[in-house]
Design a protein around this motif. Structure first.
Motif, short mmCIF file in Angstrom:
data_model
loop_
_atom_site.label_atom_id
_atom_site.label_comp_id
_atom_site.label_asym_id
_atom_site.label_seq_id
_atom_site.Cartn_x
_atom_site.Cartn_y
_atom_site.Cartn_z
N LEU A 117 0.82 -1.21 0.00
CA LEU A 117 0.00 0.00 0.00
C LEU A 117 0.86 1.27 0.00
O LEU A 117 1.68 1.47 0.88
CB LEU A 117 -0.92 -0.02 1.22
N GLU A 118 0.61 2.13 -1.00
CA GLU A 118 1.34 3.39 -1.10
C GLU A 118 0.46 4.59 -0.79
O GLU A 118 0.93 5.58 -0.23
CB GLU A 118 1.94 3.54 -2.49
N TYR A 119 -0.82 4.52 -1.18
CA TYR A 119 -1.73 5.64 -0.99
C TYR A 119 -3.06 5.18 -0.42
O TYR A 119 -3.59 4.14 -0.83
CB TYR A 119 -1.99 6.37 -2.31
N VAL A 120 -3.57 5.98 0.51
CA VAL A 120 -4.93 5.78 1.02
C VAL A 120 -5.72 7.05 0.68
O VAL A 120 -5.40 8.13 1.17
CB VAL A 120 -4.96 5.53 2.54
N ILE A 121 -6.71 6.90 -0.20
CA ILE A 121 -7.56 8.03 -0.61
C ILE A 121 -8.82 8.00 0.25
O ILE A 121 -9.53 6.99 0.29
CB ILE A 121 -7.92 7.92 -2.10
N ILE A 122 -9.09 9.10 0.94
CA ILE A 122 -10.17 9.13 1.93
C ILE A 122 -11.26 10.09 1.50
O ILE A 122 -11.01 11.29 1.32
CB ILE A 122 -9.63 9.55 3.31
N LYS A 123 -12.47 9.54 1.32
CA LYS A 123 -13.63 10.39 1.08
C LYS A 123 -14.16 10.84 2.43
O LYS A 123 -14.48 10.02 3.29
CB LYS A 123 -14.73 9.63 0.32
N LYS A 124 -14.26 12.16 2.62
CA LYS A 124 -14.70 12.70 3.90
C LYS A 124 -16.22 12.64 3.98
O LYS A 124 -16.92 13.51 3.45
CB LYS A 124 -14.20 14.13 4.05
N ARG A 125 -16.74 11.62 4.63
CA ARG A 125 -18.20 11.48 4.80
C ARG A 125 -18.71 12.36 5.93
O ARG A 125 -19.81 12.89 5.87
CB ARG A 125 -18.52 10.00 5.09
N VAL A 126 -17.90 12.48 6.99
CA VAL A 126 -18.28 13.28 8.16
C VAL A 126 -17.08 14.13 8.59
O VAL A 126 -15.95 13.87 8.20
CB VAL A 126 -18.72 12.37 9.34
N ASP A 127 -17.33 15.13 9.40
CA ASP A 127 -16.26 16.02 9.86
C ASP A 127 -15.56 15.44 11.07
O ASP A 127 -15.53 16.02 12.15
CB ASP A 127 -16.81 17.41 10.17
N ILE A 128 -15.00 14.26 10.88
CA ILE A 128 -14.21 13.61 11.95
C ILE A 128 -12.88 13.22 11.34
O ILE A 128 -12.83 12.35 10.46
CB ILE A 128 -14.92 12.36 12.49
N PRO A 129 -11.80 13.84 11.74
CA PRO A 129 -10.50 13.49 11.16
C PRO A 129 -10.06 12.10 11.61
O PRO A 129 -10.28 11.70 12.75
CB PRO A 129 -9.57 14.57 11.71
N ILE A 130 -9.46 11.38 10.69
CA ILE A 130 -8.91 10.08 11.08
C ILE A 130 -7.40 10.07 10.95
O ILE A 130 -6.74 9.08 11.24
CB ILE A 130 -9.51 8.92 10.26
N ILE A 131 -6.84 11.18 10.51
CA ILE A 131 -5.38 11.30 10.44
C ILE A 131 -5.01 12.67 11.00
O ILE A 131 -5.80 13.60 11.00
CB ILE A 131 -4.85 11.14 9.01
N THR A 132 -3.79 12.81 11.48
CA THR A 132 -3.38 14.05 12.12
C THR A 132 -3.08 15.15 11.11
O THR A 132 -3.20 16.32 11.41
CB THR A 132 -2.14 13.82 12.99
N GLU A 133 -2.69 14.75 9.89
CA GLU A 133 -2.39 15.72 8.85
C GLU A 133 -3.09 15.29 7.57
O GLU A 133 -3.40 14.12 7.38
CB GLU A 133 -0.88 15.75 8.58
N GLN A 134 -3.32 16.27 6.71
CA GLN A 134 -3.95 15.93 5.44
C GLN A 134 -3.03 15.04 4.61
O GLN A 134 -3.47 14.12 3.94
CB GLN A 134 -4.29 17.20 4.67
N TYR A 135 -1.76 15.32 4.65
CA TYR A 135 -0.79 14.49 3.93
C TYR A 135 0.28 14.03 4.91
O TYR A 135 0.80 14.81 5.68
CB TYR A 135 -0.12 15.29 2.80
N GLN A 136 0.58 12.77 4.86
CA GLN A 136 1.65 12.24 5.70
C GLN A 136 2.77 11.74 4.80
O GLN A 136 2.49 11.03 3.83
CB GLN A 136 1.14 11.07 6.55
N PRO A 137 3.97 12.06 5.10
CA PRO A 137 5.07 11.50 4.31
C PRO A 137 5.19 9.99 4.54
O PRO A 137 4.85 9.49 5.61
CB PRO A 137 6.30 12.24 4.85
N ILE A 138 5.63 9.30 3.52
CA ILE A 138 5.82 7.86 3.67
C ILE A 138 7.01 7.61 4.59
O ILE A 138 8.09 8.14 4.39
CB ILE A 138 6.05 7.20 2.30
N ARG A 139 6.75 6.80 5.61
CA ARG A 139 7.83 6.43 6.54
C ARG A 139 7.90 4.91 6.54
O ARG A 139 6.99 4.24 7.03
CB ARG A 139 7.54 6.95 7.95
N GLY A 140 8.94 4.42 5.93
CA GLY A 140 9.06 2.97 5.83
C GLY A 140 7.97 2.42 4.93
O GLY A 140 7.86 2.77 3.78
N ALA A 141 7.13 1.56 5.52
CA ALA A 141 6.08 0.91 4.74
C ALA A 141 4.73 1.61 4.89
O ALA A 141 3.72 1.10 4.45
CB ALA A 141 5.95 -0.55 5.15
#
Length: 629
Positions: free
Chosen positions: A209-233
């Motif tokens: 897995l290289e990319y996770v594309i997230i459709k925002k259904r509700v205003d609840i963040p599931i990640i701390t940043e909009q874009y995260q750099p790849i770290r390892g795997a």
């Protein structure tokens, strides 16, 4: 021994229904199709558009079939591109309603642009023809958009039902080496918001897995940043709206060979490790187009609602591809059909003017509890009802016909499988209907009931349901295990053996009894569990039932019934006797249950199929197989 529950009633379609039907004379059409199978499918394929025509309709090297050999196509050209060149550009393609009540209306022209924008964005991320993309979305318009965008650029979509666990999702990603996951940050069902934070967090060490594309259904963040750099795997997280913003809304379809893979879909796993079934562009495209057109008699003015999730094969074929190729308007609904009111489904039918309603017998039996509440809904827009997924008992069939269909809507029962891709045995609107029977074979389909040695069985005798020869829509292979494809054809030479038990009556109607692994051996006879369940369900006290066989020292089995009672009923000796008498009257003394137990809930797959194996394992005190769904 004929153990079939007979429905003496035959429902004859009205002259108006027959006159309106696309297929008016089933027997004549079927006769002609059997005389010229390739000619029948050649004509059907020419009703839709191809980039290059085929050199040969069918290349049949048993057990491998190739349809429309060397034909060049792309299924999305027929679901979208050709429609936007016509008046359908401004026709509604999708009505969507969320469980909280939000509504979206998307025309074919708008859907075309949305699909193109995502397709171009995926290509920018490096997606190429033949790549797998895993889709893990609730019932949102984006689920359909993602499937079509993948197919348009030649990627192979792998839709995972949104109710599955992180473990199952991870396995599907790993097995297909998917570089991209498309998901949502939440979904509503039964009044509850389900967030995917716990699922996403378990994918951080998922190597492909290289990319996770997230459709925002509700205003609840599931990640701390909009874009995260790849770290390892770890994958990079991208919000859907940011990804497609600025992407061109015009895209050309990748030219695909007819036999190029379109999608992979896994079986439910009720009989061991799930199998990845692969379907291709050409044959599946033609099969899904024509079965939708003839079985559901789709018209331009229809609003069509199939309650299945696109996470299942029914959703692939009869929510997305079949209806859209036919230029239909479809309704999709995010949540629980019974929330916040047990008649939410009826309200949706009235609100959107649904004319074709395709659902499962489990839901129908639940609807039967709502007689009083249903009186405030007109349901006048309905003209056709359909069922799928399991045999429907005559009592539920007749209630559905009388109460929901107002005695005027044909009920189209359908039989098919993930592996078959499209409907193979069915009723038609213009056909005389028998409650509880699935109908007759679709044109060109040579279906029969055979013994384990391949001998055709007599009228009323139960045996293996099998199909002689191939059809467009048949799976291409089983992913990474082609031997399992051959297994379907290996049991009896020349026949695709379905694993279902069936009988055929004097009029040529097929009666599905259940899976062969759900059969009970009593005094040397094999009786389908669904057959006994139909008898039990005929009692007005019973809302749902499951039957298992319990081993006897003699080597046979006794019958045990698990049932769910309607409110106000108690399983006392009198009711037990009444249910046993029902089975005695419908089937005979051989099938009368030794035990009957009332329970609160039956274990089922997400698609509504009863997991009898779990009940059997529990009854025998064994550790049940883990179904993580």
């Amino acid at each position: 021994m004929n153990t079939r529950i007979k429905s003496d009633e035959v429902f004859i379609p009205s002259n108006e229904v027959v006159e309106r039907a696309t297929l008016k004379d089933y027997e004549e059409v079927y006769r002609q199709s059997i005389e010229d199978v390739e000619g029948f499918w050649d004509k059907a394929a020419k009703e839709i558009e191809w980039f290059d025509s085929w050199a040969k309709v069918l290349e049949w090297n048993y057990p491998r079939a190739k349809w429309f050999v060397k034909g060049k196509c792309n299924i999305v050209h027929n679901t979208l591109d050709r429609h936007v060149k016509s008046w359908r550009k401004n026709k509604v393609a999708i009505y969507w309603e969320g469980e909280p009540g939000e509504r979206r209306v998307i025309t074919y022209g708008e859907l075309y642009k949305k699909v193109n924008k995502l397709a171009n964005a995926l290509k920018k991320l490096g997606v190429r023809k033949g790549d797998f993309i895993t889709i893990y979305l609730p019932i949102l318009p984006e689920q359909v958009i993602a499937m079509l965008a993948c197919a348009k650029i030649g990627a192979i979509h792998n839709v995972v039902y949104y109710g599955y666990s992180a473990r199952v999702l991870r396995e599907r990603i790993m097995e297909t080496s998917s570089r991209i996951l498309i998901t949502s940050n939440g979904a509503y069902y039964g009044g509850k918001l389900t967030v995917v934070a716990n699922v996403i967090s378990q994918l951080s060490q998922c190597p492909p897995l290289e990319y996770v594309i997230i459709k925002k259904r509700v205003d609840i963040p599931i990640i701390t940043e909009q874009y995260q750099p790849i770290r390892g795997a770890e994958p990079k997280y991208i919000y859907w709206d940011e990804l497609v913003n600025g992407a061109p809304d015009v895209a050309e379809c990748e030219i695909m060979d007819s036999s190029d893979p379109l999608f992979i879909i896994y079986t439910s796993g009720t009989a061991g490790k799930p199998k990845g079934i692969v379907h291709s562009h050409g044959g599946y495209m033609v099969g899904s187009y024509l079965t939708t057109k003839l079985v559901f008699d789709i018209k331009d003015e229809d609003v069509y609602w199939c309650t299945a999730s696109p996470g299942w094969i029914t959703g692939h074929t009869y929510v997305v591809y079949g209806p859209l190729i036919n230029g239909a308007t479809i309704l999709t609904y995010e949540g629980d059909l019974n929330y916040p009111s047990p008649t939410r489904w009826a309200k949706l039918i009235d609100d959107y003017g649904v004319s074709v309603f395709y659902t499962i017998p489990t839901y129908i039996r639940g609807f039967m509890l709502q007689d009083e509440l249903l009186r405030k809904y007109s349901l006048h827009s309905l003209r056709l009802l359909g069922t799928v997924g399991e045999p429907i008992d005559p009592a539920a069939w007749k209630w559905f016909h009388k109460v929901v269909g107002k005695g005027r809507c044909p009920i189209i029962d359908t039989w098919w499988q993930t592996e078959t891709g499209v409907i193979l045995i069915t009723s038609f609107p213009s056909m005389a209907l028998k409650p509880g029977s699935v109908g007759k074979p679709f044109p060109t389909i040579k279906a029969g009931v055979i013994s384990p040695t391949g001998e055709p069985l007599k009228e009323g005798e139960e045996g293996m349901l099998a199909i002689n020869g191939p059809w467009p829509g048949l799976m291409e292979t089983v992913y990474q295990d082609p031997r399992k494809y051959i297994d379907y054809w290996d049991l009896v030479q020349g026949w695709y053996v379905t694993g279902d038990i069936c009988s055929i009556d004097k009029d040529g109607y097929f009666w599905i009894k259940g899976r062969s692994d759900d059969a009970i051996k009593i005094a040397g006879y094999r009786i389908g569990t669904a057959e006994i369940e139909k008898a039990v369900l005929s009692h007005p006290a019973v809302i749902d039932a499951a039957v298992i066989g319990k081993p006897l020292p003699s080597g046979g089995e006794s019958v045990k019934v698990f049932l769910i009672l309607k409110d106000g009923w108690i399983l006392d000796e009198e009711l037990v006797d009444e249910i046993r008498r029902r089975v005695l009257e419908y089937i005979g003394p051989i099938a009368v249950p030794s035990e009957i137990e009332a329970i609160n809930e039956l274990p089922k797959t997400r698609s509504g199929k009863i997991l009898r194996r779990l009940l059997r394992e529990r009854e025998l005190g064994r550790k049940a197989f883990e179904y993580d769904s």
